[in-house]
Design a protein around this motif. Structure first.
Motif, PDB file in Angstrom:
ATOM      1  N   ALA A  10       0.795  -1.373   0.143  1.00  0.00           N
ATOM      2  CA  ALA A  10       0.102   0.051   0.025  1.00  0.00           C
ATOM      3  C   ALA A  10       0.956   1.005   0.082  1.00  0.00           C
ATOM      4  O   ALA A  10       1.914   1.382   0.562  1.00  0.00           O
ATOM      5  CB  ALA A  10      -0.898  -0.114   1.149  1.00  0.00           C
ATOM      6  N   LEU A  11       0.397   2.072  -0.916  1.00  0.00           N
ATOM      7  CA  LEU A  11       1.111   3.431  -0.902  1.00  0.00           C
ATOM      8  C   LEU A  11       0.154   4.512  -0.539  1.00  0.00           C
ATOM      9  O   LEU A  11      -0.670   4.669  -1.101  1.00  0.00           O
ATOM     10  CB  LEU A  11       1.681   3.633  -2.325  1.00  0.00           C
ATOM     11  CG  LEU A  11       2.337   4.933  -2.547  1.00  0.00           C
ATOM     12  CD1 LEU A  11       3.761   5.150  -1.628  1.00  0.00           C
ATOM     13  CD2 LEU A  11       2.577   5.231  -4.121  1.00  0.00           C
ATOM     14  N   PHE A  12       0.602   5.380   0.489  1.00  0.00           N
ATOM     15  CA  PHE A  12      -0.344   6.434   0.660  1.00  0.00           C
ATOM     16  C   PHE A  12       0.402   7.925   0.343  1.00  0.00           C
ATOM     17  O   PHE A  12       1.559   8.032   0.548  1.00  0.00           O
ATOM     18  CB  PHE A  12      -0.542   6.610   2.234  1.00  0.00           C
ATOM     19  CG  PHE A  12      -1.359   5.500   2.803  1.00  0.00           C
ATOM     20  CD1 PHE A  12      -2.767   5.517   3.076  1.00  0.00           C
ATOM     21  CD2 PHE A  12      -0.494   4.167   3.200  1.00  0.00           C
ATOM     22  CE1 PHE A  12      -3.516   4.461   3.647  1.00  0.00           C
ATOM     23  CE2 PHE A  12      -1.156   3.239   3.672  1.00  0.00           C
ATOM     24  CZ  PHE A  12      -2.720   3.407   4.072  1.00  0.00           C
ATOM     25  N   VAL A  13      -0.376   8.650  -0.501  1.00  0.00           N
ATOM     26  CA  VAL A  13       0.138   9.802  -1.064  1.00  0.00           C
ATOM     27  C   VAL A  13      -0.816  10.997  -0.291  1.00  0.00           C
ATOM     28  O   VAL A  13      -2.013  11.049  -0.315  1.00  0.00           O
ATOM     29  CB  VAL A  13      -0.075  10.006  -2.551  1.00  0.00           C
ATOM     30  CG1 VAL A  13       0.464  11.225  -2.976  1.00  0.00           C
ATOM     31  CG2 VAL A  13       0.649   8.906  -3.194  1.00  0.00           C
ATOM     32  N   HIS A  14      -0.234  11.880   0.428  1.00  0.00           N
ATOM     33  CA  HIS A  14      -0.945  12.870   1.223  1.00  0.00           C
ATOM     34  C   HIS A  14      -0.308  13.966   1.699  1.00  0.00           C
ATOM     35  O   HIS A  14       1.117  14.273   1.391  1.00  0.00           O
ATOM     36  CB  HIS A  14      -1.624  12.035   2.569  1.00  0.00           C
ATOM     37  CG  HIS A  14      -0.570  11.641   3.508  1.00  0.00           C
ATOM     38  ND1 HIS A  14      -0.192  12.484   4.509  1.00  0.00           N
ATOM     39  CD2 HIS A  14       0.411  10.734   3.640  1.00  0.00           C
ATOM     40  CE1 HIS A  14       0.800  12.164   5.227  1.00  0.00           C
ATOM     41  NE2 HIS A  14       1.106  10.808   4.737  1.00  0.00           N
ATOM     42  N   MET A  15      -1.116  15.247   1.911  1.00  0.00           N
ATOM     43  CA  MET A  15      -0.617  16.152   2.454  1.00  0.00           C
ATOM     44  C   MET A  15      -0.643  16.322   4.057  1.00  0.00           C
ATOM     45  O   MET A  15      -1.505  16.318   4.577  1.00  0.00           O
ATOM     46  CB  MET A  15      -1.205  17.510   1.957  1.00  0.00           C
ATOM     47  CG  MET A  15      -1.109  17.950   0.783  1.00  0.00           C
ATOM     48  SD  MET A  15      -1.553  16.891  -0.872  1.00  0.00           S
ATOM     49  CE  MET A  15      -3.312  16.289  -0.517  1.00  0.00           C
ATOM     50  N   PRO A  16       0.495  16.044   4.750  1.00  0.00           N
ATOM     51  CA  PRO A  16       0.772  16.207   6.173  1.00  0.00           C
ATOM     52  C   PRO A  16       0.076  17.227   7.135  1.00  0.00           C
ATOM     53  O   PRO A  16      -0.401  17.322   8.192  1.00  0.00           O
ATOM     54  CB  PRO A  16       2.099  16.120   6.449  1.00  0.00           C
ATOM     55  CG  PRO A  16       2.604  15.620   5.379  1.00  0.00           C
ATOM     56  CD  PRO A  16       2.006  16.244   4.050  1.00  0.00           C
ATOM     57  N   LYS A  17      -0.021  18.426   6.064  1.00  0.00           N
ATOM     58  CA  LYS A  17      -0.899  19.745   6.681  1.00  0.00           C
ATOM     59  C   LYS A  17      -2.236  19.356   6.997  1.00  0.00           C
ATOM     60  O   LYS A  17      -3.123  19.838   8.056  1.00  0.00           O
ATOM     61  CB  LYS A  17      -0.915  20.711   5.663  1.00  0.00           C
ATOM     62  CG  LYS A  17       0.419  21.592   5.730  1.00  0.00           C
ATOM     63  CD  LYS A  17       0.336  22.746   5.174  1.00  0.00           C
ATOM     64  CE  LYS A  17       1.446  23.799   5.413  1.00  0.00           C
ATOM     65  NZ  LYS A  17       1.460  25.106   4.540  1.00  0.00           N
ATOM     66  N   ASP A  18      -2.923  18.514   6.470  1.00  0.00           N
ATOM     67  CA  ASP A  18      -4.377  17.861   6.776  1.00  0.00           C
ATOM     68  C   ASP A  18      -4.229  16.982   7.810  1.00  0.00           C
ATOM     69  O   ASP A  18      -3.939  15.970   7.828  1.00  0.00           O
ATOM     70  CB  ASP A  18      -4.696  17.187   5.598  1.00  0.00           C
ATOM     71  CG  ASP A  18      -6.576  16.789   5.615  1.00  0.00           C
ATOM     72  OD1 ASP A  18      -7.068  16.665   6.854  1.00  0.00           O
ATOM     73  OD2 ASP A  18      -7.008  16.679   4.523  1.00  0.00           O
ATOM     74  N   ALA A  19      -4.313  17.307   9.291  1.00  0.00           N
ATOM     75  CA  ALA A  19      -4.152  16.588  10.387  1.00  0.00           C
ATOM     76  C   ALA A  19      -4.829  15.517  10.530  1.00  0.00           C
ATOM     77  O   ALA A  19      -4.448  14.211  10.846  1.00  0.00           O
ATOM     78  CB  ALA A  19      -4.297  17.800  11.586  1.00  0.00           C
ATOM     79  N   LEU A  20      -6.310  15.754  10.257  1.00  0.00           N
ATOM     80  CA  LEU A  20      -7.043  14.543  10.187  1.00  0.00           C
ATOM     81  C   LEU A  20      -6.906  13.349   9.510  1.00  0.00           C
ATOM     82  O   LEU A  20      -6.735  12.115   9.820  1.00  0.00           O
ATOM     83  CB  LEU A  20      -8.699  14.948   9.963  1.00  0.00           C
ATOM     84  CG  LEU A  20      -9.679  13.728   9.881  1.00  0.00           C
ATOM     85  CD1 LEU A  20      -9.750  13.174  11.588  1.00  0.00           C
ATOM     86  CD2 LEU A  20     -10.972  14.658   9.565  1.00  0.00           C
ATOM     87  N   ILE A  21      -6.451  13.588   8.099  1.00  0.00           N
ATOM     88  CA  ILE A  21      -6.027  12.434   7.320  1.00  0.00           C
ATOM     89  C   ILE A  21      -4.735  11.977   7.428  1.00  0.00           C
ATOM     90  O   ILE A  21      -4.385  10.640   7.565  1.00  0.00           O
ATOM     91  CB  ILE A  21      -5.996  13.143   5.940  1.00  0.00           C
ATOM     92  CG1 ILE A  21      -7.125  13.420   5.266  1.00  0.00           C
ATOM     93  CG2 ILE A  21      -5.450  11.966   4.746  1.00  0.00           C
ATOM     94  CD1 ILE A  21      -8.494  12.633   5.087  1.00  0.00           C
TER      95      ILE A  21
END
Length: 144
Positions: A10-21
């Motif tokens: 699994a690969l997660f691509v995300h913006m760490p600024k979105d604290a909930l995600i």
């Protein structure tokens, strides 16, 4: 999550600024790792603005206008001393500042593209292609 023995990497691509995600992804990664699933993440971080940031990214926006916008953003305190947006571009009153300035984007229909690029620079966007090469390399490395 129902994690079977043959669960794929699994690969997660995300913006760490979105604290909930960020919290949900961290939890999911831990659960997957504990079940023996290979997990990786790609963090989409903020980008600093520069005098040519917008003109480099938006067709039809020349460098002079881009530099004037950058100066306006600095003057109004929308960016910090390193050029990073202090707030999401959509939450920043840059359009109000634009109306009070002598910079004209309306006739060129460039307000929306500038809005989107400021959102991208703040790294709180919904989708991205900036990390495509890194994403594709990860997938290629897991193909059998």
């Amino acid at each position: 999550m129902d994690i079977t023995e043959d669960y794929p990497p699994a690969l997660f691509v995300h913006m760490p600024k979105d604290a909930l995600i960020e919290r949900k992804i961290t939890k999911s990664m831990g659960v997957l790792r504990n079940k023996g699933v290979e997990v990786a993440e790609i963090k989409c971080m903020e980008l600093p603005l520069s005098p040519t940031f917008l003109s480099d990214r938006i067709p039809g926006l020349d460098q002079t206008v881009s530099a004037r916008l950058f100066d306006l953003f600095k003057e109004k305190g929308f960016v910090d001393e390193n050029g990073y947006m202090k707030q999401d571009g959509r939450a920043t009153p840059w359009k109000d500042a634009l109306r009070d300035s002598k910079i004209n984007l309306v006739e060129r229909d460039l307000v929306h593209p500038v809005d989107e690029e400021l959102n991208l620079a703040f790294a709180y966007h919904e989708i991205t292609s900036l990390q495509s090469e890194e994403i594709f390399k990860w997938f290629e490395s897991h193909m059998t």
